[in-house]
Design a protein around this motif. Structure first.
Motif, PDB file in Angstrom:
ATOM      1  N   GLY A 137    -121.262  32.263  42.648  1.00 47.93           N
ATOM      2  CA  GLY A 137    -122.164  33.437  42.703  1.00 47.93           C
ATOM      3  C   GLY A 137    -123.688  33.789  42.212  1.00 47.93           C
ATOM      4  N   LEU A 167    -126.676  37.719  38.271  1.00 48.11           N
ATOM      5  CA  LEU A 167    -125.647  38.127  38.075  1.00 48.11           C
ATOM      6  C   LEU A 167    -124.768  37.899  37.156  1.00 48.11           C
ATOM      7  N   SER A 183    -122.452  27.177  47.849  1.00 46.42           N
ATOM      8  CA  SER A 183    -121.703  28.011  47.157  1.00 46.42           C
ATOM      9  C   SER A 183    -120.932  28.451  48.588  1.00 46.42           C
ATOM     10  N   PHE A 224    -117.016  29.598  47.816  1.00 48.96           N
ATOM     11  CA  PHE A 224    -115.945  30.880  48.492  1.00 48.96           C
ATOM     12  C   PHE A 224    -114.988  30.510  49.652  1.00 48.96           C
TER      13      PHE A 224
END
Lengths: 197, 558
Positions: B53, B62, B470, B474
């Motif tokens: 993330g 983040l 990424s 996920f």
């Protein structure tokens, strides 16, 4: 047709008890690698260090450790005698030699403590002090463990019928003791004999 | 008379409580290991989601940079020491005694102690998130001098807890290894010589021997690091005459073989499963078995390739490059043996088979980048970049974890007595295979372009591949949902499994599902032929037809 299915001679539960020595030997092989790692680390640090001895330290006194070496090597002999007595069924002889071995082990620890208390450097005195105390301390821990195991086996010898037909615990302890002895000889050569860098 | 001669019927309604206490049955411990491992897998996976993330955008936006350091350190540590080793030990516990016909492990109490150390050091490691200064932040390898700094000066700090946990993990693994090796050496069924052993047992023996040889070095090195950190010694501190590279030797002397500890049992799983789902004997059984030990020998003399850039003399670089490349020979032998097994077989594309095929594909890819990395010039160019991360994750997730999933789907019916659901299983496979490749393939171009690992911000030119990676990550996160759903619902109310739902050959398939507590008890069958006699019609054990008939009768009556 059903009588052929079972195999009573290979009774698994009965076989179950007899793996202690195998397991212990495997463990000792593994344990020797940790000493190998410490020894090779010691050799590498010693050969590559610019100033091996910390300021004010002349070197190591060898008389006390030499006495300790003689003590430990002869204790390997007495434990062998103890095992022989056991094999012949002579419990009294076993206990006598076993106790002598324990005493020699305890004397070794005493000698080590006397040597430590007379040294003018500590655990944090550079890499020299660190490796010295690490190696002798880790080995001393093994000697103490050996003496403790012997005490345990001695107590067990008073349980009636316990040692009839041999005992893997005694064999394992004795093996451990020889191992500790061999490690000490290597350690003695590395630390006390090989003093010049 | 017949019912008395053969293993008692599966235990009815055994209490669930036994999974929560100190139990010495290897099958209970196996499941305890696997469930605990997947609990930590979820934590480690969550950390991976945070990492990806963070990396979906070039800016560090983040999490805080120092927090990021702690997160990747803990991700690696948790996944290795709390997920993959425990899950493999779980499989060993389930499979070794049943495959060799032993009633239990050689040292059942030691086995239970080894397991219970896992939650203890797991707790220590997780607790480091809550101490002042946060968890260890020096990467999973904890190189000094970064790892011997203690800026806040607290005696209990993240790095100290990390080292304690790793040392305890070593103790637990040594206990396990002594147990597995003794069991395999001493407790095989009558007639089962070494060359009648299933390949999984060969690979477990090889892997556990590596643990015994390698782990003490890491444990010793970690203890010395802890002393540097907490007691002021200077083993690794140049100021006091120490040498930081010494730690790298200790660390990699174990941690390179550790990769083989992980992948060898997975080779064993491939060797078990390909014959079952291709209905052919394993091609080159003897060579596959012996190759495991050649890998052990070579695996112990390649560790320096992890730090070609740490001021290692040139002769050492060359030597270790050649040694590393040689490993592709025994692994190549295995890959060809599996291909030879599948070749012209009657393939059944069940969930376990799909995971094996996907895992094999990923492994071959990882092997190619592995040889690339062994080459000194390439290694120096891509050292510490995402190329290394990509290679490593192809081996560990792409090959090893997929193999572990295959094993779980394959042996689930044996040890729970229930069938997993095929639909959910295939969905899990699809998501995992696509997710893993989408996640880890882009790391290779990134590494070649020069993106360093362990950074939370990067040049915008790296953005494209990072976004892809990424998204893949996920997808991998999502892939766990059908897996957990499948496992939980199948265990509770899945269709009942017969003793041999896959029509496989092996001692474990001659036991009821789930097996009784002491497996064969006193009636261990005598092995009369090699494993994997698919399509030959040769029985594995004496009186096989009779044993199977009794199992079928038993199943019909319940």
């Amino acid at each position: 047709m059903t009588a052929t299915v079972h195999q009573p001679p290979d009774h698994p539960k009965a076989e179950h008890q007899n793996h202690n020595l195998t397991g212990f030997i495997i463990f000792l092989c593994s344990e020797s690698v940790i000493f190998l790692a410490f020894f090779s680390g010691f050799a590498l640090l010693k050969t590559s260090a610019l100033n091996w001895l910390p300021a004010g330290v002349e070197g190591l006194e060898w008389r006390m450790p030499l006495i300790n070496t003689v003590v430990l090597v002869s204790s390997s002999g007495t434990i062998w005698l103890a095992e022989r007595c056991m094999a012949k069924g002579n419990l009294v002889g076993f206990r006598t030699f076993w106790l002598v071995t324990m005493a020699l082990g305890a004397y070794f620890l005493y000698g080590q403590a006397v040597e430590w208390s007379g040294l003018q450097f500590g655990f944090t005195s550079g890499v020299f002090g660190g490796t010295f105390y690490l190696l002798t301390g880790f080995h001393g821990l093994h000697v103490a463990t050996g003496v403790f195991l012997m005490g345990l086996m001695l107590v067990k010898s008073f349980i009636p019928q316990n040692y009839v037909g041999g005992e893997q615990g005694v064999q394992a302890t004795s093996l451990f003791w020889h191992f500790v002895d061999v490690i000490w000889i290597i350690l003695f050569v590395l630390i006390y004999v090989w003093q010049r860098s | 008379m017949t019912s008395a001669t053969f293993p008692s019927s599966p235990p009815e309604n055994q209490s669930w409580n036994r999974y929560f206490g100190f139990n010495t049955d290897a099958k209970v411990i196996g499941i305890q290991y696997i469930v605990t491992a997947f609990f930590f897998f979820l934590i480690g996976g969550l950390l991976a989601m945070i990492i990806r993330g963070e990396l979906i955008t070039p800016a560090s936006d983040l999490v805080d940079r120092t927090v990021y350091n702690g997160i990747y350190t803990m991700h690696g540590t948790i996944m290795l020491f709390l997920f993959i080793f425990p899950v493999l030990n779980g499989l060993n516990n389930l499979l070794i005694p049943t495959m060799i016909g032993a009633p239990d492990m050689a040292f059942p109490r030691l086995n239970a102690v080894a397991f219970w150390l896992v939650p203890i050091f797991g707790f220590l490691l997780i607790a480091s998130f809550f101490v002042p200064g946060g968890p260890a932040y020096s990467g999973w390898w904890s190189y000094p001098p970064v790892s011997i700094q203690n800026p806040l000066g607290h005696f209990i700090n993240g790095q100290g807890l990390w080292l304690t946990a790793v040392a305890l993990s070593g103790v637990s693994s040594i206990m396990g290894a002594v147990n597995f090796v003794t069991t395999i050496l001493r407790m095989r069924a009558p007639g089962m010589g070494f060359f009648r052993m299933p390949v999984y047992c060969w690979t477990a023996l090889a892997a556990q021997s590596l643990q015994l040889i390698g782990l003490p070095a890491l444990t010793g090195g970690a203890v010395m690091l802890l002393m540097d950190l907490s007691f002021g010694t200077s083993f690794y501190e140049a100021e006091g005459g120490g040498d930081p590279v010494l730690y790298q030797h200790f660390f990699w002397f174990y941690s390179h073989p550790a990769v083989y500890v992980i992948i060898l049992p997975v080779f064993g799983i491939f060797s078990e499963l390909f014959p079952v789902y291709s209905r052919k004997p394993l091609f080159g059984y003897v060579y596959v078995s012996l190759a495991s030990f050649i890998i052990v020998g070579l695996g112990l003399i390649v560790w320096v390739h992890h730090f070609f850039t740490s001021g290692v003399p040139q002769w050492m670089r060359n030597l270790f490059m050649v040694n590393t490349m040689l490993i592709s020979v025994p692994t190549g032998v295995k890959v060809f043996a599996w291909l030879g097994t599948i070749w012209r077989g009657k393939l059944r594309l069940t969930t376990p088979m799909l995971f094996c095929l996907g895992g094999l594909f990923n492994f071959v890819f990882a092997g190619i980048t592995g040889v690339m990395l062994a080459t000194v010039p390439v290694d120096i160019h891509v050292s510490n970049t995402y190329f290394v991360v990509g290679h490593f994750h192809y081996v560990i997730y792409g090959a090893a974890v997929m193999g572990i999933f295959a094993a779980i789907y394959h042996w689930f019916p044996k040890f729970t007595g229930r069938m997993p659901y095929e639909g959910l299983g295939k969905l899990h496979f699809l998501l995992t295979f696509i997710g893993a490749n989408l996640n880890f393939l882009p790391m290779h171009p990134l590494g070649l372009m020069g993106m360093p690992r362990r950074v939370s911000s990067y040049d915008p030119e790296f953005a494209f591949w990072n976004v892809l990676a990424s998204l893949g990550a996920f997808l991998l996160g999502v892939s766990i949902i059908p897996f957990l759903l499948n496992m939980l619902s199948a265990w509770v109310r899945g269709p009942k499994a017969t003793h041999n739902p896959w029509n496989a050959i092996g001692l474990e398939w001659l036991l009821p599902s789930p097996p009784p507590e002491d497996n064969f008890g006193e009636h261990v069958p005598t092995v009369i032929s090699r494993p994997y006699g698919y399509g030959t019609g040769e029985p594995l054990v004496e009186h096989q037809a009779e044993i199977e008939r009794q199992l079928c009768l038993q199943e019909a009556s319940t």
